[in-house]
Design a protein around this motif. Structure first.
Motif, PDB file in Angstrom:
ATOM      1  N   PRO A 171      45.122  35.723  36.752  1.00  0.00           N
ATOM      2  CA  PRO A 171      44.562  34.736  35.826  1.00  0.00           C
ATOM      3  C   PRO A 171      43.807  33.680  36.620  1.00  0.00           C
ATOM      4  N   ALA A 172      42.491  33.591  36.413  1.00  0.00           N
ATOM      5  CA  ALA A 172      41.643  32.731  37.241  1.00  0.00           C
ATOM      6  C   ALA A 172      40.781  31.814  36.383  1.00  0.00           C
ATOM      7  N   ALA A 173      41.287  31.448  35.219  1.00  0.00           N
ATOM      8  CA  ALA A 173      40.486  30.605  34.335  1.00  0.00           C
ATOM      9  C   ALA A 173      41.299  29.397  33.866  1.00  0.00           C
ATOM     10  N   THR A 174      41.905  29.481  32.699  1.00  0.00           N
ATOM     11  CA  THR A 174      42.493  28.308  32.067  1.00  0.00           C
ATOM     12  C   THR A 174      43.997  28.189  32.303  1.00  0.00           C
ATOM     13  N   SER A 175      44.507  26.974  32.123  1.00  0.00           N
ATOM     14  CA  SER A 175      45.945  26.730  32.159  1.00  0.00           C
ATOM     15  C   SER A 175      46.593  27.241  30.873  1.00  0.00           C
ATOM     16  N   TYR A 176      47.864  27.564  30.967  1.00  0.00           N
ATOM     17  CA  TYR A 176      48.700  27.938  29.817  1.00  0.00           C
ATOM     18  C   TYR A 176      48.202  29.185  29.078  1.00  0.00           C
ATOM     19  N   SER A 222      34.150  31.006  40.815  1.00  0.00           N
ATOM     20  CA  SER A 222      34.337  31.106  42.259  1.00  0.00           C
ATOM     21  C   SER A 222      35.690  31.696  42.619  1.00  0.00           C
ATOM     22  N   MET A 223      36.756  31.290  41.921  1.00  0.00           N
ATOM     23  CA  MET A 223      38.082  31.818  42.249  1.00  0.00           C
ATOM     24  C   MET A 223      38.221  33.281  41.846  1.00  0.00           C
ATOM     25  N   GLY A 224      37.896  33.590  40.605  1.00  0.00           N
ATOM     26  CA  GLY A 224      38.029  34.963  40.137  1.00  0.00           C
ATOM     27  C   GLY A 224      37.076  35.914  40.822  1.00  0.00           C
ATOM     28  N   GLY A 225      35.843  35.470  41.039  1.00  0.00           N
ATOM     29  CA  GLY A 225      34.857  36.334  41.675  1.00  0.00           C
ATOM     30  C   GLY A 225      35.232  36.692  43.097  1.00  0.00           C
ATOM     31  N   ALA A 226      35.641  35.692  43.873  1.00  0.00           N
ATOM     32  CA  ALA A 226      36.033  35.968  45.256  1.00  0.00           C
ATOM     33  C   ALA A 226      37.331  36.767  45.324  1.00  0.00           C
ATOM     34  N   SER A 227      38.270  36.481  44.419  1.00  0.00           N
ATOM     35  CA  SER A 227      39.501  37.282  44.376  1.00  0.00           C
ATOM     36  C   SER A 227      39.168  38.750  44.167  1.00  0.00           C
ATOM     37  N   ALA A 228      38.274  39.009  43.206  1.00  0.00           N
ATOM     38  CA  ALA A 228      37.878  40.389  42.921  1.00  0.00           C
ATOM     39  C   ALA A 228      37.206  41.035  44.129  1.00  0.00           C
ATOM     40  N   ARG A 229      36.307  40.277  44.794  1.00  0.00           N
ATOM     41  CA  ARG A 229      35.604  40.848  45.950  1.00  0.00           C
ATOM     42  C   ARG A 229      36.587  41.285  47.033  1.00  0.00           C
ATOM     43  N   TYR A 230      37.491  40.402  47.395  1.00  0.00           N
ATOM     44  CA  TYR A 230      38.344  40.697  48.546  1.00  0.00           C
ATOM     45  C   TYR A 230      39.514  41.610  48.199  1.00  0.00           C
ATOM     46  N   LEU A 231      39.919  41.659  46.959  1.00  0.00           N
ATOM     47  CA  LEU A 231      40.863  42.699  46.561  1.00  0.00           C
ATOM     48  C   LEU A 231      40.194  44.065  46.608  1.00  0.00           C
ATOM     49  N   ALA A 232      38.964  44.123  46.100  1.00  0.00           N
ATOM     50  CA  ALA A 232      38.239  45.399  46.120  1.00  0.00           C
ATOM     51  C   ALA A 232      38.008  45.871  47.554  1.00  0.00           C
ATOM     52  N   ARG A 233      37.693  44.941  48.447  1.00  0.00           N
ATOM     53  CA  ARG A 233      37.465  45.323  49.846  1.00  0.00           C
ATOM     54  C   ARG A 233      38.746  45.782  50.527  1.00  0.00           C
ATOM     55  N   ALA A 234      39.892  45.379  49.973  1.00  0.00           N
ATOM     56  CA  ALA A 234      41.178  45.837  50.512  1.00  0.00           C
ATOM     57  C   ALA A 234      41.609  47.157  49.901  1.00  0.00           C
ATOM     58  N   GLY A 235      40.779  47.718  49.011  1.00  0.00           N
ATOM     59  CA  GLY A 235      41.073  49.016  48.423  1.00  0.00           C
ATOM     60  C   GLY A 235      41.607  48.973  47.007  1.00  0.00           C
ATOM     61  N   VAL A 236      41.869  47.775  46.474  1.00  0.00           N
ATOM     62  CA  VAL A 236      42.372  47.662  45.101  1.00  0.00           C
ATOM     63  C   VAL A 236      41.250  48.007  44.123  1.00  0.00           C
ATOM     64  N   ARG A 237      41.581  48.764  43.099  1.00  0.00           N
ATOM     65  CA  ARG A 237      40.595  49.151  42.083  1.00  0.00           C
ATOM     66  C   ARG A 237      40.587  48.113  40.969  1.00  0.00           C
ATOM     67  N   ILE A 238      39.453  47.421  40.803  1.00  0.00           N
ATOM     68  CA  ILE A 238      39.314  46.390  39.768  1.00  0.00           C
ATOM     69  C   ILE A 238      38.897  47.081  38.473  1.00  0.00           C
ATOM     70  N   VAL A 239      39.835  47.196  37.527  1.00  0.00           N
ATOM     71  CA  VAL A 239      39.578  47.968  36.308  1.00  0.00           C
ATOM     72  C   VAL A 239      39.122  47.097  35.145  1.00  0.00           C
ATOM     73  N   GLY A 240      39.189  45.773  35.295  1.00  0.00           N
ATOM     74  CA  GLY A 240      38.746  44.914  34.207  1.00  0.00           C
ATOM     75  C   GLY A 240      38.519  43.490  34.678  1.00  0.00           C
ATOM     76  N   ILE A 241      37.544  42.837  34.048  1.00  0.00           N
ATOM     77  CA  ILE A 241      37.229  41.437  34.315  1.00  0.00           C
ATOM     78  C   ILE A 241      36.944  40.767  32.981  1.00  0.00           C
ATOM     79  N   ALA A 242      37.500  39.582  32.782  1.00  0.00           N
ATOM     80  CA  ALA A 242      37.196  38.787  31.593  1.00  0.00           C
ATOM     81  C   ALA A 242      36.323  37.610  31.998  1.00  0.00           C
TER      82      ALA A 242
END
Length: 411
Positions: free
Chosen positions: A286-291, A212-232
């Motif tokens: 970073p939208a997954a694990t701590s440390y 939920s955090m990473g997916g929504a971050s990617a959506r709204y960054l992309a909608r602001a014009g940022v190019r998402i070049v990679g996702i883990a």
């Protein structure tokens, strides 16, 4: 009051900077061990989610609880209906994908039921889904995972109507409650990008984690014009220097945030998971694990800006090295604080729960707090984390002076 930064909380630090309350739990039917740390109480209440992962430790939960104290406090607005609560966190050392995980979750919550009823408002976190929490809460005879907060809600029926609106809203195929946190991260990231003098339309980003955090971050960054070049995700890395089709991947991911590789385009490529820091990008989320960024891999970070969607993703040693390289960090207790604040804004009535009011409030608050943090960091010659920490600590002192951080009588 002297506080330790969340990612710097250690077992040794706990001796001089102790939380209000902590407990350990040992599951009688499995190898699971659980923890609950209440860092602070405000009006006798605290807030923070429950995570489950193999290897979760008491020290980790202490740090996460401190982070929740700061996330709550930084959103204190005198005159608002939402009065921030104290911070808390629960953690279970167990594999959430183990078939026995549901039973472990239910037994942990049953053990903590008196605190959930009176003191601890809780919900999902890493490795734990809210629907599983809700089922377990009902099974053990409680009414809600946040029922402790109902004691200080003026009109519970109206609050429930607002919550029904919030949790019944869908925005372009995704439930609103799965978007608000990542939308806030995107707003924090964009504020950092602008502060660095970067143009979002000329900025590339890598997202580690696609829940939920990473997916929504990617959506709204992309909608602001940022190019998402990679996702883990849990299966590895997908990348495309020309940009991934974020919306397509978002709407076809599974419930755990795993990308459906059949949806990749011919020009997209799959990489091993350990290469997540090897994809060049201006912005790292970073939208997954701590440390996950530490002394041994921080030199592989290529980004100029990091927005922490995960809790405590960077160790203090790594951050010191990143700061020396002038990498700007938007810290977790500001950048990823929107999910928690949004819940309370809706419950207490600062917003009506609609997507329109939700996104407007989040953008206004995260933007204003980010600007204050950058101004303070620049004016005082300190890091952004130190500046945000000072802001949250000052608000916590105000809350404590006005409302107290010890147990108060409940009606």
């Amino acid at each position: 009051m002297a506080l330790t930064l969340p990612h710097a909380v250690t077992a040794k630090a706990a001796a001089t900077d102790a939380p209000f309350f902590e407990a350990s739990w040992h599951d009688p039917e499995s190898s699971a061990t659980g923890y609950l740390v209440i860092d602070r109480l405000v009006r006798g209440l605290c807030s923070g989610g429950l995570r489950m992962r193999a290897g979760c430790t008491a020290t980790e939960v202490r740090g996460l609880a401190r982070g929740m104290t700061l996330k709550e406090a930084i959103h204190y607005e005198p005159g608002a209906r939402y009065v921030p609560l104290g911070g808390a966190k629960g953690g279970i050392d167990f594999d959430p994908f183990d078939p026995a995980a549901t039973g472990v979750l239910e037994r942990y919550l049953a053990a903590m039921a008196p605190l959930i009823e009176q003191r601890w408002t809780m919900g999902e976190d890493f490795g734990v889904r809210q629907d599983a929490v809700d089922r377990a809460i009902e099974k053990i005879g409680l009414t809600s995972s946040v029922q402790a907060a109902h004691q200080v809600v003026a009109d519970l029926d109206a609050a429930n109507e607002r919550m029904a609106t919030a949790f019944g809203s869908d925005v372009d195929g995704v439930p609103l409650d799965e978007l608000v946190g990542g939308f806030g991260v995107a707003e924090a990231a964009l504020a950092a990008v602008r502060h660095r003098g970067m143009d979002p339309a000329a900025t590339t980003a890598f997202i580690q984690g696609f829940g939920s955090m990473g997916g929504a971050s990617a959506r709204y960054l992309a909608r602001a014009g940022v190019r998402i070049v990679g996702i883990a995700d849990v299966h590895g890395v997908v990348a495309n220097v020309a940009g991934l089709d974020v919306e397509r991947l978002l709407l076809t991911r599974d419930r755990s945030g795993a990308i459906d590789r059949t949806q990749l385009r011919r020009t997209d490529r799959a990489e091993p998971g350990q290469r997540w820091l090897d994809i060049p990008a201006d912005l790292l989320v970073p939208a997954a694990t701590s440390y996950c960024i530490h002394a041994d891999n921080q030199d592989r970070v290529q980004a100029r800006v990091i927005a922490e969607a995960a809790n405590m993703p960077i160790t203090p040693e790594a951050e010191e090295a990143l700061d020396a390289r002038r990498v700007t960090v938007s810290p977790d207790f500001l950048a990823n604080s929107a999910t928690n604040a949004w819940w309370w804004w809706v419950l207490f009535g600062d917003i009506d729960g609609s997507p329109e009011q939700s996104f407007t409030k989040i953008a206004d608050r995260i933007g204003a707090l980010s600007d204050r943090m950058f101004d303070r960091a620049d004016d005082e010659g300190i890091t952004t984390r130190t500046a945000a920490f000072a802001m949250a600590s000052e608000r916590l002192a105000e809350l404590t002076a006005r409302f107290g951080n010890v147990t108060t009588p409940m009606p």
